[in-house]
Design an enzyme around this catalytic site. Structure first.
Site, PDB file in Angstrom:
ATOM      1  N   SER A  13       0.719  -0.991  -0.235  1.00 41.67           N
ATOM      2  CA  SER A  13      -0.190   0.500   0.359  1.00 41.67           C
ATOM      3  C   SER A  13       1.118   1.402  -0.119  1.00 41.67           C
ATOM      4  O   SER A  13       2.115   1.349   0.662  1.00 41.67           O
ATOM      5  CB  SER A  13      -0.966  -0.251   1.151  1.00 41.67           C
ATOM      6  OG  SER A  13      -1.807   1.179   1.813  1.00 41.67           O
ATOM      7  N   TYR A  62      -4.446  -0.900  10.315  1.00 45.68           N
ATOM      8  CA  TYR A  62      -3.959  -0.579   8.469  1.00 45.68           C
ATOM      9  C   TYR A  62      -2.779  -0.338   7.913  1.00 45.68           C
ATOM     10  O   TYR A  62      -2.164  -1.479   7.434  1.00 45.68           O
ATOM     11  CB  TYR A  62      -4.903   0.358   7.815  1.00 45.68           C
ATOM     12  CG  TYR A  62      -4.679  -0.471   6.130  1.00 45.68           C
ATOM     13  CD1 TYR A  62      -4.870  -0.933   5.166  1.00 45.68           C
ATOM     14  CD2 TYR A  62      -3.885   0.979   5.123  1.00 45.68           C
ATOM     15  CE1 TYR A  62      -4.965  -1.855   4.020  1.00 45.68           C
ATOM     16  CE2 TYR A  62      -3.776   0.212   4.086  1.00 45.68           C
ATOM     17  CZ  TYR A  62      -4.670  -1.001   3.262  1.00 45.68           C
ATOM     18  OH  TYR A  62      -4.108  -1.176   1.729  1.00 45.68           O
TER      19      TYR A  62
END
Ligand code: ZN
Length: 656
Positions: A540, A553
């Site tokens: 990510s 996250y």
């Protein structure tokens, strides 16, 4: 044997070639008659040429077409007079014969006519049907097979001794037809090969084929050689690593990766558990038509070294000029019979492996029925060799062209039911890989209906579930070459001060722990990947550039990133490379509905389009873009790269 002729359908058919297509498909649908491109049919028609003259044309099945699905375009129109003249020649090498066929067609774009075209031409009937019917081949492949055929059919069929397909066979048949054709003749049996029927109409020829084959089936039944006893044999599971090990060896011998499929149904298990398996399975194929797919012999047991040395002996014994032969096929078996594994079949694609399996399942019945009829006797090795190394078959193989880059390879993608995961499945399938998709969503099982895809419902946080998925992967495709770690969750925004331990743990379990577990379970399989294992981690933008409100996250993806880097250090010696992509703002996924997009765009004071392209290049990044990069990372472009982290985000000023 069922006659499936339907007069209601047929009465609407207007011309000869359409009638030919209709009854050919009926034959093609019956797998006990023809399998995968086997068999051929023809019709003789009279047509006007450009000068207004009548011309006799033989429409014969073109190569590359399957009777079950053939269309009018699948028939090659060849000038009949020329074919009839050719058979008068004392000899004609097969490549020259094919040249004559191709240069005497009425339509330049037609497929190459069947090598049995001349044989069809010389049979003095309008319609000619040819199959490799199991029942007929079963009878001919026994001691005194020829006598049995004579007794069974009498004057009804002409019996032709085995001759390799091609010009020589056409000549032998021409002689037989000249000497033995009577008004009672409805067909021709080619020993150790198959059967022809003929007639003045499509229906007559079809009916005769069904009647002749039915007679063979009745005969086997009368001789108690039809019903086969299926013994119940326990099936061992957890053989995934055994299969993967076998696949690696096979692929090395073949010179390229191959997929391997395991079949452990009761009929197959009953066959492989026979005490005489080593004897009866070591005879040769039921018809030479099968040899290119199945190879001369299956491998019985798992001793690949002796299989290969026997195959090489067979080659040198039958080909004194072995060294001068330019094309030596690889000696890897395509069928493996083993009392514990059942049957495994190998191929460059899962389609090929399944074709081999279909053919061998019929062979299993043929062998066992022939055994009940006095003993299975295949052709001598020399005859099989001549077909296996036939110029025309070799030409076909070299014409096959280059295969997609992941041919024979197997990939597994987690979180594959939607978004980036599903796009990865698409990109990998498009490059020729067989793909296993894992997802907790049951739709994963049905999003694709194709043989090179397996969908497995799996909660990635269950280690047993993951182990089972790998086992299924090995049973279905033979092993694992590429692993795409995509499954993950993105919880709603929450500041560190407010974040609950349970929520934190949940994100860590899915995004980090599950990936770690799968990496460790997959590692022994990846070690056995013929071209080296590859792992791609969907990271990510939050790894290099985290955002507020995404603590769990960002931390999970950063930890996963570090895990991948350590694995890259450790697994290099296993020839496994691990690379990561860092996507950002990929909006064509399930979580980004129109409403969510609109509200986020509004939050930043942007239009939806501005929001989607809010990056340096002002370009939208899609799931497909990410998936293409993932696939390339598994391919030759990244062959010398491991532990790389590549952003796919249109350029982000915080990352740069
Ligand atoms: Zn044939």
């Amino acid at each position: 044997m069922k006659n499936t002729w339907n007069e209601e359908v047929f009465k609407n058919i207007k011309n000869d070639v359409d009638a030919r297509v209709y009854s050919s498909r009926l034959l093609g649908k019956d797998k006990s008659l023809v399998l995968h491109g086997g068999g051929n049919t023809s019709v003789k028609a009279i047509e006007k040429n450009l000068f207004g003259e009548d011309e006799e044309i033989l429409y014969v099945k073109g190569s590359g077409w399957d009777l079950e699905t053939i269309e009018v375009e699948g028939y090659a129109p060849v000038k009949l007079e020329h074919l009839k003249r050719l058979v008068e020649l004392p000899s004609l090498p097969d490549p020259e014969m094919v040249n004559e066929l191709v240069t005497h067609m009425k339509r330049a774009s037609a497929p190459t006519p069947s090598v049995e075209a001349i044989l069809h031409a010389i049979i003095p009937y309008k319609y000619v049907d040819h199959t490799h019917a199991d029942a007929v081949v079963t009878i001919t492949n026994t001691p005194n097979g020829e006598e049995k055929i004579h007794q069974l059919y009498g004057e009804q069929v002409i019996v032709v001794p085995y001759v390799m397909p091609g010009f020589d066979l056409a000549r032998v048949c021409a002689e037989q037809l000249r000497d033995n054709l009577t008004e009672n003749t409805t067909g021709m049996v080619l020993l150790n090969h198959g059967i022809f029927s003929f007639g003045n109409s499509a229906k007559q020829s079809y009916d005769r084929m069904i009647e002749l084959v039915q007679k063979a089936e009745d005969y086997l039944q009368q001789q108690s050689a039809w019903e086969l006893e299926v013994k119940s044999v326990p099936v061992s599971n957890n053989l995934g690593m055994e299969i993967a090990g076998l696949r690696k060896q096979l692929s090395e011998i073949a010179g390229h990766p191959m997929v391997v499929s395991r079949f452990a149904d009761s009929e197959t298990m009953s066959f492989v558990s026979r005490a005489d398996l080593g004897v009866i399975a070591n005879q040769g194929p039921a018809t030479p038509d099968h040899v290119i797919r199945t190879k001369r012999l299956p491998m019985v047991g798992r001793d690949l070294d002796s299989y290969v040395s026997e195959y090489q002996n067979y080659f040198t014994e039958n080909e004194p000029l072995a060294k001068e032969r330019k094309t030596i096929l690889d000696s890897a078996p395509r069928v493996i019979l083993d009392p514990e594994l059942g049957m495994c079949t190998a191929g460059r694609s899962i389609k090929d492996a399944n074709i081999v399996a279909d053919i061998y399942k019929h062979t299993i019945r043929t062998i066992q029925r022939a055994e009940l009829l006095g003993g299975y006797r295949a052709l001598p090795a020399k005859d099989i060799f001549d077909v296996e190394y036939w110029d025309l078959e070799q030409a076909k193989l070299s014409k096959a062209g280059s295969s997609p880059i992941f041919s024979g390879e197997v990939a597994l993608v987690t979180g594959a039911a939607s978004g980036i995961g599903k796009a990865c499945v698409d990109s990998l399938l498009a490059r020729g890989a067989a793909v296993v998709g894992l997802d907790i969503n049951p739709e994963i099982e049905t999003i694709y209906k194709r043989a090179d895809y397996l969908g497995v419902v799996c909660d990635v946080t269950s280690e047993d579930g993951l182990r089972d998925a790998l086992e299924q992967t090995a049973n279905t495709f033979g092993g694992l070459d590429m692993l795409v770690l995509n499954a993950g969750m993105f919880p709603g925004g929450c500041n560190v001060a407010d974040l609950k331990m349970d929520d934190w743990r949940k994100v860590m379990t899915v995004n980090l722990d599950a990936s770690f577990a799968l990496m460790s379970i997959a590692h022994p399989y990846l070690c056995l990947a013929p071209n080296g294992g590859r792992v791609v981690v969907i990271g990510s933008k939050n790894v290099p550039a985290p955002g507020p409100g995404a603590a769990a996250y960002s931390a999970s993806k950063a930890a996963l990133n570090q895990l991948a880097r350590v694995a890259a250090l450790e697994w290099g010696e296993d020839n496994i490379r691990i690379n990561s992509v860092h996507p950002n703002a990929v909006f064509d996924t399930g979580i980004w509905t129109e409403e969510v997009l609109a509200s986020r765009a509004k939050h930043y004071g942007l239009t939806v389009d501005e929001y989607k392209t809010n990056n340096i290049l002002k370009i939208e990044v899609t799931s497909h873009d990410v998936a293409e990069l993932v696939s390339e990372m598994c391919g030759p472009l990244f062959a010398k790269t491991t532990a790389s982290q590549v952003p796919v985000d249109g350029g982000n000023d915080r990352v740069i």
